[in-house]
Write a protein that holds these residues in place. Sequence first.
Motif, PDB file in Angstrom:
ATOM      1  N   ARG A  27      49.039 -82.107   0.814  1.00  0.00           N
ATOM      2  CA  ARG A  27      49.557 -81.105  -0.137  1.00  0.00           C
ATOM      3  C   ARG A  27      48.541 -80.824  -1.237  1.00  0.00           C
ATOM      4  NH1 ARG A  27      55.771 -83.131   0.002  1.00  0.00           N
ATOM      5  NH2 ARG A  27      56.373 -81.805   1.753  1.00  0.00           N
ATOM      6  N   ALA A  28      47.869 -81.872  -1.721  1.00  0.00           N
ATOM      7  CA  ALA A  28      46.825 -81.682  -2.732  1.00  0.00           C
ATOM      8  C   ALA A  28      45.665 -80.887  -2.149  1.00  0.00           C
ATOM      9  CB  ALA A  28      46.342 -83.032  -3.241  1.00  0.00           C
ATOM     10  N   GLN A  29      45.322 -81.178  -0.915  1.00  0.00           N
ATOM     11  CA  GLN A  29      44.266 -80.443  -0.227  1.00  0.00           C
ATOM     12  C   GLN A  29      44.642 -78.970  -0.089  1.00  0.00           C
ATOM     13  OE1 GLN A  29      43.505 -82.012   3.685  1.00  0.00           O
ATOM     14  NE2 GLN A  29      42.310 -80.263   4.305  1.00  0.00           N
ATOM     15  N   ALA A  30      45.896 -78.705   0.223  1.00  0.00           N
ATOM     16  CA  ALA A  30      46.356 -77.327   0.383  1.00  0.00           C
ATOM     17  C   ALA A  30      46.235 -76.557  -0.930  1.00  0.00           C
ATOM     18  CB  ALA A  30      47.803 -77.303   0.880  1.00  0.00           C
ATOM     19  N   VAL A  31      46.580 -77.206  -2.029  1.00  0.00           N
ATOM     20  CA  VAL A  31      46.467 -76.557  -3.343  1.00  0.00           C
ATOM     21  C   VAL A  31      45.001 -76.227  -3.632  1.00  0.00           C
ATOM     22  CG1 VAL A  31      46.717 -76.937  -5.825  1.00  0.00           C
ATOM     23  CG2 VAL A  31      48.566 -77.577  -4.268  1.00  0.00           C
ATOM     24  N   ALA A  32      44.121 -77.171  -3.341  1.00  0.00           N
ATOM     25  CA  ALA A  32      42.695 -76.939  -3.574  1.00  0.00           C
ATOM     26  C   ALA A  32      42.171 -75.812  -2.692  1.00  0.00           C
ATOM     27  CB  ALA A  32      41.908 -78.218  -3.309  1.00  0.00           C
ATOM     28  N   GLN A  33      42.598 -75.783  -1.434  1.00  0.00           N
ATOM     29  CA  GLN A  33      42.155 -74.721  -0.529  1.00  0.00           C
ATOM     30  C   GLN A  33      42.647 -73.357  -0.996  1.00  0.00           C
ATOM     31  OE1 GLN A  33      43.440 -75.698   3.428  1.00  0.00           O
ATOM     32  NE2 GLN A  33      41.691 -77.030   3.810  1.00  0.00           N
ATOM     33  N   ARG A  34      43.876 -73.312  -1.473  1.00  0.00           N
ATOM     34  CA  ARG A  34      44.419 -72.029  -1.936  1.00  0.00           C
ATOM     35  C   ARG A  34      43.614 -71.476  -3.105  1.00  0.00           C
ATOM     36  NH1 ARG A  34      49.675 -74.427  -1.951  1.00  0.00           N
ATOM     37  NH2 ARG A  34      50.335 -74.404   0.203  1.00  0.00           N
ATOM     38  N   SER A  35      43.161 -72.380  -3.972  1.00  0.00           N
ATOM     39  CA  SER A  35      42.393 -71.893  -5.122  1.00  0.00           C
ATOM     40  C   SER A  35      40.978 -71.465  -4.716  1.00  0.00           C
ATOM     41  CB  SER A  35      42.336 -72.950  -6.219  1.00  0.00           C
ATOM     42  OG  SER A  35      41.611 -74.074  -5.790  1.00  0.00           O
ATOM     43  N   LEU A  36      40.398 -72.156  -3.723  1.00  0.00           N
ATOM     44  CA  LEU A  36      39.047 -71.810  -3.287  1.00  0.00           C
ATOM     45  C   LEU A  36      39.029 -70.646  -2.297  1.00  0.00           C
ATOM     46  CD1 LEU A  36      37.576 -75.387  -2.749  1.00  0.00           C
ATOM     47  CD2 LEU A  36      37.043 -73.809  -4.592  1.00  0.00           C
ATOM     48  N   PHE A  37      40.007 -70.633  -1.397  1.00  0.00           N
ATOM     49  CA  PHE A  37      40.058 -69.629  -0.338  1.00  0.00           C
ATOM     50  C   PHE A  37      41.451 -69.003  -0.288  1.00  0.00           C
ATOM     51  CE2 PHE A  37      37.394 -73.239   1.047  1.00  0.00           C
ATOM     52  CZ  PHE A  37      36.157 -72.624   1.040  1.00  0.00           C
ATOM     53  N   PRO A  38      41.792 -68.178  -1.263  1.00  0.00           N
ATOM     54  CA  PRO A  38      43.164 -67.660  -1.348  1.00  0.00           C
ATOM     55  C   PRO A  38      43.584 -66.765  -0.183  1.00  0.00           C
ATOM     56  CG  PRO A  38      41.747 -66.593  -2.945  1.00  0.00           C
ATOM     57  CD  PRO A  38      40.948 -67.684  -2.314  1.00  0.00           C
ATOM     58  N   LYS A  39      42.633 -66.209   0.547  1.00  0.00           N
ATOM     59  CA  LYS A  39      42.993 -65.273   1.610  1.00  0.00           C
ATOM     60  C   LYS A  39      42.798 -65.856   3.010  1.00  0.00           C
ATOM     61  CE  LYS A  39      42.180 -61.277  -1.235  1.00  0.00           C
ATOM     62  NZ  LYS A  39      41.567 -60.003  -1.405  1.00  0.00           N
ATOM     63  N   THR A  40      42.551 -67.146   3.125  1.00  0.00           N
ATOM     64  CA  THR A  40      42.326 -67.769   4.424  1.00  0.00           C
ATOM     65  C   THR A  40      43.619 -68.418   4.891  1.00  0.00           C
ATOM     66  OG1 THR A  40      40.075 -68.204   3.727  1.00  0.00           O
ATOM     67  CG2 THR A  40      40.808 -69.323   5.704  1.00  0.00           C
ATOM     68  N   ALA A  41      44.409 -67.667   5.622  1.00  0.00           N
ATOM     69  CA  ALA A  41      45.715 -68.146   6.069  1.00  0.00           C
ATOM     70  C   ALA A  41      45.607 -69.220   7.135  1.00  0.00           C
ATOM     71  CB  ALA A  41      46.544 -66.977   6.591  1.00  0.00           C
ATOM     72  N   ALA A  42      44.552 -69.204   7.942  1.00  0.00           N
ATOM     73  CA  ALA A  42      44.417 -70.175   9.033  1.00  0.00           C
ATOM     74  C   ALA A  42      44.354 -71.599   8.496  1.00  0.00           C
ATOM     75  CB  ALA A  42      43.184 -69.861   9.867  1.00  0.00           C
ATOM     76  N   CYS A  43      43.639 -71.810   7.421  1.00  0.00           N
ATOM     77  CA  CYS A  43      43.548 -73.145   6.814  1.00  0.00           C
ATOM     78  C   CYS A  43      44.913 -73.592   6.304  1.00  0.00           C
ATOM     79  CB  CYS A  43      42.548 -73.157   5.664  1.00  0.00           C
ATOM     80  SG  CYS A  43      40.838 -72.963   6.163  1.00  0.00           S
ATOM     81  N   HIS A  44      45.626 -72.679   5.691  1.00  0.00           N
ATOM     82  CA  HIS A  44      46.938 -73.011   5.144  1.00  0.00           C
ATOM     83  C   HIS A  44      47.909 -73.363   6.265  1.00  0.00           C
ATOM     84  CE1 HIS A  44      45.171 -71.570   1.535  1.00  0.00           C
ATOM     85  NE2 HIS A  44      45.268 -70.286   1.833  1.00  0.00           N
ATOM     86  N   ARG A  45      47.833 -72.626   7.367  1.00  0.00           N
ATOM     87  CA  ARG A  45      48.719 -72.917   8.508  1.00  0.00           C
ATOM     88  C   ARG A  45      48.400 -74.267   9.117  1.00  0.00           C
ATOM     89  NH1 ARG A  45      47.984 -67.384   9.654  1.00  0.00           N
ATOM     90  NH2 ARG A  45      46.347 -67.882  11.150  1.00  0.00           N
TER      91      ARG A  45
END
Length: 69
Positions: A27-45
């Motif tokens: 979950r912490a990783q997801a928050v960090a990814q969202r801030s760095l790559f807000p438009k990369t849905a594949a990482c979030h999925r």
Amino acid sequence: MGMSSPTTKAEAREQIAKLQGDIAKLRAQAVAQRSLFPKTAACHRQVAHEIAEKQAKIAELRAKIPSLP
């Protein structure tokens, strides 16, 4: 996942605790990814999928606990 089937309640609880820690890290990783790559849905999925797998394993372990010594 690398975890074998628990043989005691204590082992099941240890595995649950480890999985919960893994989920918190994801979950912490997801928050960090969202801030760095807000438009990369594949990482979030992918992170959401990993979290769901770990939650399913936790549910499975919790269901097994009553039958363990």
